[in-house]
Design a protein around this motif. Structure first.
Motif, short mmCIF file in Angstrom:
data_model
loop_
_atom_site.label_atom_id
_atom_site.label_comp_id
_atom_site.label_asym_id
_atom_site.label_seq_id
_atom_site.Cartn_x
_atom_site.Cartn_y
_atom_site.Cartn_z
N ARG A 19 -6.55 29.53 130.19
CA ARG A 19 -6.57 28.43 131.41
C ARG A 19 -5.28 29.32 132.09
N LEU A 20 -3.73 29.53 131.17
CA LEU A 20 -2.90 29.82 132.39
C LEU A 20 -3.19 31.17 132.74
N ASP A 21 -3.78 31.79 132.29
CA ASP A 21 -4.15 33.06 132.78
C ASP A 21 -4.80 33.39 134.40
N ALA A 22 -5.60 32.35 133.75
CA ALA A 22 -6.75 31.58 134.53
C ALA A 22 -6.25 30.63 135.97
N ARG A 23 -4.95 30.59 136.72
CA ARG A 23 -4.11 29.79 137.11
C ARG A 23 -4.95 28.77 137.35
N LEU A 24 -5.13 27.41 136.18
CA LEU A 24 -5.72 26.28 136.00
C LEU A 24 -4.84 24.99 135.74
N THR A 25 -5.46 24.46 136.26
CA THR A 25 -4.20 23.34 135.29
C THR A 25 -5.45 22.51 134.08
N GLY A 26 -4.78 21.94 133.57
CA GLY A 26 -5.30 20.76 132.99
C GLY A 26 -6.61 20.18 133.62
N ARG A 27 -6.36 19.50 134.66
CA ARG A 27 -6.96 18.32 135.28
C ARG A 27 -7.71 19.33 136.52
N GLN A 28 -7.58 19.95 136.71
CA GLN A 28 -8.66 20.72 136.98
C GLN A 28 -9.88 21.37 136.34
N LEU A 29 -10.25 22.25 135.17
CA LEU A 29 -10.60 22.66 134.45
C LEU A 29 -11.25 20.69 133.74
N ALA A 30 -11.38 20.21 133.52
CA ALA A 30 -10.82 19.13 132.95
C ALA A 30 -12.29 18.45 134.12
N ALA A 31 -11.70 18.30 135.39
CA ALA A 31 -12.53 18.13 137.05
C ALA A 31 -14.04 18.50 136.34
N ARG A 32 -14.12 19.88 136.50
CA ARG A 32 -14.92 20.62 136.61
C ARG A 32 -16.07 20.60 135.86
N TYR A 33 -16.06 19.73 134.35
CA TYR A 33 -16.87 19.14 133.54
C TYR A 33 -17.39 18.27 133.44
N GLY A 34 -16.34 17.09 134.49
CA GLY A 34 -16.46 15.91 133.60
C GLY A 34 -16.35 15.11 132.64
N TRP A 35 -14.97 16.13 132.54
CA TRP A 35 -14.09 15.89 131.04
C TRP A 35 -12.98 15.15 131.51
N GLN A 36 -12.95 13.99 130.42
CA GLN A 36 -11.20 13.16 130.14
C GLN A 36 -9.88 13.84 130.51
N ALA A 37 -9.28 13.76 131.25
CA ALA A 37 -7.65 15.06 131.25
C ALA A 37 -7.13 15.35 130.09
N SER A 38 -7.49 14.27 129.22
CA SER A 38 -7.19 13.72 127.99
C SER A 38 -7.39 15.29 126.64
N LYS A 39 -9.10 15.34 127.34
CA LYS A 39 -9.46 16.17 126.19
C LYS A 39 -8.36 17.73 126.24
N VAL A 40 -8.52 17.97 127.25
CA VAL A 40 -8.03 19.44 127.75
C VAL A 40 -6.51 19.26 126.80
N SER A 41 -6.43 18.65 126.48
CA SER A 41 -4.66 18.33 126.19
C SER A 41 -4.81 17.97 124.63
N LYS A 42 -5.36 17.38 123.95
CA LYS A 42 -5.75 17.66 122.87
C LYS A 42 -6.41 18.50 122.06
#
Length: 278
Positions: A19-42
């Motif tokens: 994710r960091l290599d792709a310069r995406l934040t956790g919120r951006q990744l979660a938003a793309r798939y409609g995930w809770q932001a906490s899912k990326v962190s977990k």
């Protein structure tokens, strides 16, 4: 369990790196798939195990679809480390005993440590019946007791295979705990006496007052250099990482240094039989 947690954390670290290599934040990744932001962190911190779909979606989002096959393969290997008893035993004890027989057929070198029980390959039918009846009652699984006992007894044929070697170490406490009534335990001890005479098989008994090299937290089976099996109340762990196998092998060696063999082991068994008969 530690082995599983480590594998989950390693996978999470790799997902975070991608994710960091792709310069995406956790919120951006979660938003793309409609995930809770906490899912990326977990997922990144090893507090949640990803699904295969999660891994594929993640790799697509960071534009690294080439990473997906390896990560999915790692996930599948990780899932084999932990198997719930209820899932394994849903067909009864016979199926579980047959699974053990398959593993034993593929192994030539066995190292087994037990602290409170007589190992399954050394049990008499009466002792095995008590053990399996407890498993059936506790886990509320189909009652196939007689089939399970018969299959466990057939497993013992592997002891006579000239291509295999066996090394068992048990604590003397396993001879004394109330795991069986005296008449059953006497038969089991007589069986152990005969076992000590078998070729290609070593039986060590750690005396009650021997200085223990390490806390005997649970029993374990080492299958060559391929895997270690550990049974807990709720699950069975299959450890396959080389450093984990090495740790159990080292622990086994430590216990062999304080174990008694041959005539000394037979003396411990005889004294226990005499105490039971008194």
């Amino acid at each position: 369990m530690r082995d599983i947690n480590r594998a989950r954390q390693q996978m999470g670290a790799r997902l975070k790196e991608l994710r960091l290599d792709a310069r995406l934040t956790g919120r951006q990744l979660a938003a793309r798939y409609g995930w809770q932001a906490s899912k990326v962190s977990k997922l990144e911190n090893g507090r949640q195990t990803p699904s295969e779909a999660d891994i594929q979606a993640w790799c697509d989002a960071v534009e690294r679809p080439d990473e997906a096959p390896n990560l999915i393969s790692t996930l599948r290997a990780m899932e084999t480390l932990y198997a719930e008893w209820r899932r394994q035993l849903k067909l009864g004890t016979k199926a579980r005993q047959q699974s053990w027989a398959e593993m034993e057929a593929e192994t030539s070198d066995f190292r087994v440590f037990e602290s409170v029980l007589i190992p399954g390959l050394l049990q008499t039918g009466e002792y095995a019946r008590l053990r399996l009846s407890q498993v059936i009652a506790f886990h509320e699984i189909p009652n196939d007791l007689e089939e399970g006992v018969a299959t466990r007894m057939r497993r013992q044929e592997v002891l006579y295979n000239p291509a295999k070697t066996f090394h068992f170490v048990i604590l003397e406490s396993a001879l004394h705990l109330g795991m069986a009534p005296p008449d059953v335990m006497l038969g089991q001890l007589d069986r152990l006496m005969a076992i000590t005479m078998m070729p290609r098989l070593r039986l060590g008994i750690v005396p009650m007052r021997a200085p223990l090299p390490f806390a005997p937290q649970h029993g374990f089976w080492i299958f060559g250099d391929r895997a270690v099996h550990v049974e807990t109340v709720a699950a069975e762990l299959t450890l396959t990482l080389s450093d984990e196998i090495e740790q159990y092998a080292r622990l086994f060696d430590w216990f062999t240094r304080v174990a008694c063999y041959g005539p000394h082991a037979r003396r411990i068994i005889t004294q226990t039989m005499e105490a039971l008969s008194a």
